[in-house]
Motif scaffolding. Structure first.
Motif, PDB file in Angstrom:
ATOM      1  N   GLU A 250       0.839  -1.187   0.000  1.00  0.00           N
ATOM      2  CA  GLU A 250       0.000   0.000   0.000  1.00  0.00           C
ATOM      3  C   GLU A 250       0.881   1.247   0.000  1.00  0.00           C
ATOM      4  OE1 GLU A 250      -3.943   1.780   2.234  1.00  0.00           O
ATOM      5  OE2 GLU A 250      -2.593   0.459   3.372  1.00  0.00           O
ATOM      6  N   ALA A 251       0.566   2.191  -0.866  1.00  0.00           N
ATOM      7  CA  ALA A 251       1.290   3.463  -0.920  1.00  0.00           C
ATOM      8  C   ALA A 251       0.367   4.529  -1.501  1.00  0.00           C
ATOM      9  CB  ALA A 251       2.543   3.335  -1.787  1.00  0.00           C
ATOM     10  N   THR A 252       0.271   5.661  -0.821  1.00  0.00           N
ATOM     11  CA  THR A 252      -0.506   6.780  -1.331  1.00  0.00           C
ATOM     12  C   THR A 252       0.318   8.055  -1.205  1.00  0.00           C
ATOM     13  OG1 THR A 252      -1.534   7.252   0.814  1.00  0.00           O
ATOM     14  CG2 THR A 252      -2.712   5.759  -0.658  1.00  0.00           C
ATOM     15  N   ALA A 253       0.002   9.012  -2.024  1.00  0.00           N
ATOM     16  CA  ALA A 253       0.708  10.300  -1.996  1.00  0.00           C
ATOM     17  C   ALA A 253      -0.241  11.348  -1.422  1.00  0.00           C
ATOM     18  CB  ALA A 253       1.153  10.697  -3.397  1.00  0.00           C
ATOM     19  N   TRP A 254      -0.248  11.475  -0.099  1.00  0.00           N
ATOM     20  CA  TRP A 254      -1.139  12.473   0.509  1.00  0.00           C
ATOM     21  C   TRP A 254      -0.585  13.877   0.264  1.00  0.00           C
ATOM     22  CZ3 TRP A 254       1.260  15.306   4.371  1.00  0.00           C
ATOM     23  CH2 TRP A 254       2.379  14.709   4.980  1.00  0.00           C
ATOM     24  N   HIS A 255      -1.485  14.807   0.003  1.00  0.00           N
ATOM     25  CA  HIS A 255      -1.135  16.201  -0.255  1.00  0.00           C
ATOM     26  C   HIS A 255      -1.700  17.085   0.848  1.00  0.00           C
ATOM     27  CE1 HIS A 255      -0.547  14.458  -4.203  1.00  0.00           C
ATOM     28  NE2 HIS A 255       0.011  15.569  -4.627  1.00  0.00           N
ATOM     29  N   ALA A 256      -1.009  18.185   1.123  1.00  0.00           N
ATOM     30  CA  ALA A 256      -1.456  19.077   2.185  1.00  0.00           C
ATOM     31  C   ALA A 256      -0.975  20.494   1.915  1.00  0.00           C
ATOM     32  CB  ALA A 256      -0.942  18.586   3.536  1.00  0.00           C
ATOM     33  N   MET A 257      -1.431  21.410   2.774  1.00  0.00           N
ATOM     34  CA  MET A 257      -1.086  22.824   2.616  1.00  0.00           C
ATOM     35  C   MET A 257      -0.365  23.340   3.846  1.00  0.00           C
ATOM     36  SD  MET A 257      -3.573  26.069   1.729  1.00  0.00           S
ATOM     37  CE  MET A 257      -3.730  25.553   0.007  1.00  0.00           C
ATOM     38  N   TRP A 258       0.726  24.104   3.600  1.00  0.00           N
ATOM     39  CA  TRP A 258       1.521  24.704   4.673  1.00  0.00           C
ATOM     40  C   TRP A 258       1.752  26.191   4.395  1.00  0.00           C
ATOM     41  CZ3 TRP A 258       2.616  19.764   2.866  1.00  0.00           C
ATOM     42  CH2 TRP A 258       2.605  18.740   3.825  1.00  0.00           C
ATOM     43  N   ALA A 259       2.199  26.878   5.435  1.00  0.00           N
ATOM     44  CA  ALA A 259       2.576  28.292   5.328  1.00  0.00           C
ATOM     45  C   ALA A 259       3.784  28.518   6.224  1.00  0.00           C
ATOM     46  CB  ALA A 259       1.416  29.178   5.762  1.00  0.00           C
ATOM     47  N   PRO A 260       4.482  29.644   6.067  1.00  0.00           N
ATOM     48  CA  PRO A 260       5.603  29.943   6.969  1.00  0.00           C
ATOM     49  C   PRO A 260       5.118  30.001   8.421  1.00  0.00           C
ATOM     50  CG  PRO A 260       5.585  31.442   5.101  1.00  0.00           C
ATOM     51  CD  PRO A 260       4.298  30.686   5.050  1.00  0.00           C
ATOM     52  N   LYS A 261       5.979  29.638   9.333  1.00  0.00           N
ATOM     53  CA  LYS A 261       5.641  29.643  10.758  1.00  0.00           C
ATOM     54  C   LYS A 261       5.310  31.047  11.250  1.00  0.00           C
ATOM     55  CE  LYS A 261       5.532  27.515  14.819  1.00  0.00           C
ATOM     56  NZ  LYS A 261       4.620  26.388  15.092  1.00  0.00           N
ATOM     57  N   GLY A 262       4.214  31.167  12.013  1.00  0.00           N
ATOM     58  CA  GLY A 262       3.894  32.441  12.650  1.00  0.00           C
ATOM     59  C   GLY A 262       2.835  33.275  11.965  1.00  0.00           C
TER      60      GLY A 262
END
Length: 329
Positions: A250-262
């Motif tokens: 099993e292998a999936t490519a989960w995607h997500a959203m980030w921003a600079p800290k603070g």
């Protein structure tokens, strides 16, 4: 004179009072300009596809355009370094995937901490992957493909989007489970890799359905299996690797959203709300389905859920990568 002083004082009070709602209004106006959405991979690849769909929908909610900036290379490290060093004002965000969790194990001199140097906004989708090949490969099904790979004794070539990318990790696990070696050919994203697979420049690839579904359906490459435990509705003729050849795979490519800290609280709240709205957007849901994936549940599209997911994935892939003995360039 007293009358003049009183008039001046009253004017000052009126001016100060008038300024209070204006200041509050200015603070509440985020965003007041377009946002930059960094994609740490080449244009045309699977993450780029996800990012453009999400960015377009978020832009409607935020009332500002979301401009995608492709910044590939070094398994996503170049792009994520750019985001880590950006001003934490809500105008620079990133969409990236599982490779964000592999960077600590791959790069000894990584200039950021994936968990602690970013604000986590939310998960987007868990994209299935597919085992595919160039059309010249004679194998008719996944078992024949695996037999052929084994018979070539280390001569088979595979493409990937860079050390630590989802396509690279998937193939590492595949080689580990099959106890075979293949020769890796790295690219700055699976968009360029797909172009070379179409041209027959290498043999096989493990890539996301967002990049392979249409190519398989159009007969431009061969599809052999999907890497999830369940079959994929957009590719109903492909078996799972788990059921057809490698139990437990099993292998999936989960995607997500980030921003600079603070980030300011207001920016975080508006970005998370816009992301969650995008995951309920009928157009996004429809396009994701065409590409063999779907948005995650709303409870996963939150900062806390993403931070927990990322922390767990860093530990998981650290063990896999160290066992494989690979390092990023």
């Amino acid at each position: 004179m007293a009358t003049i002083r009183l008039a001046l004082a009253a004017g000052a009070v009126a001016l100060a009072t008038a300024m209070v709602p204006q200041t509050a209004s200015a603070q509440a106006a985020y965003p007041t300009k377009s946002l930059t959405l960094v994609v740490p991979a080449a244009a045309g690849g699977p993450t780029d596809t996800v990012a453009r769909l999400i960015g377009e929908s978020m832009g409607k909610t935020l009332g500002q355009s979301v401009i995608v900036e492709n910044l590939g290379g070094a398994g996503g490290v170049i792009g994520m370094t750019r985001v880590a060093k950006a001003a934490p004002d809500g105008y620079t965000i990133a969409i990236w995937h599982i490779a964000h969790a592999t960077a600590p194990a791959l790069y000894d001199n990584l200039k950021y901490d994936p968990v602690n140097d970013f604000d986590h906004l939310g998960r987007i989708t868990d994209v299935p992957m597919t085992l595919v090949s160039k059309n010249a490969i004679a194998a008719k099904d996944v078992k024949e493909l695996i037999d052929w790979i084994r018979s070539e004794k280390g001569k088979v070539t595979y493409g990937h989007a860079g050390i630590g990318s989802a396509s690279h990790l998937c193939t590492l696990v595949l080689m580990r489970d099959l106890k075979v070696e293949m020769v890796g050919v790295g690219y700055r994203g699976t968009g360029p890799a797909m172009n070379d697979l179409l041209g027959g420049q290498f043999d096989v690839m493990c890539d996301q359905t967002t990049n392979t579904t249409n190519q398989i359906k159009e007969g431009r490459i061969k599809g052999f299996a999907v890497t999830t435990k369940a079959k994929v509705s957009s590719l109903p003729n492909l078996p799972t690797l788990d059921s057809a050849a490698i139990p437990g795979f099993e292998a999936t490519a989960w995607h997500a959203m980030w921003a600079p800290k603070g980030l300011p609280k207001e920016a975080t709240e508006k970005l998370v709300a816009a992301l969650q709205a995008a995951l309920k957007d009928p157009k996004v849901i429809e396009r994701f389905a065409d590409l063999g994936t779907e948005p995650v549940a709303q409870n996963l599209a939150t900062p806390d859920a993403l931070k927990s997911q990322l922390t767990s994935e860093v530990k998981r892939w650290d063990a896999v990568i160290k066992a494989a003995g690979v390092k990023g360039n």
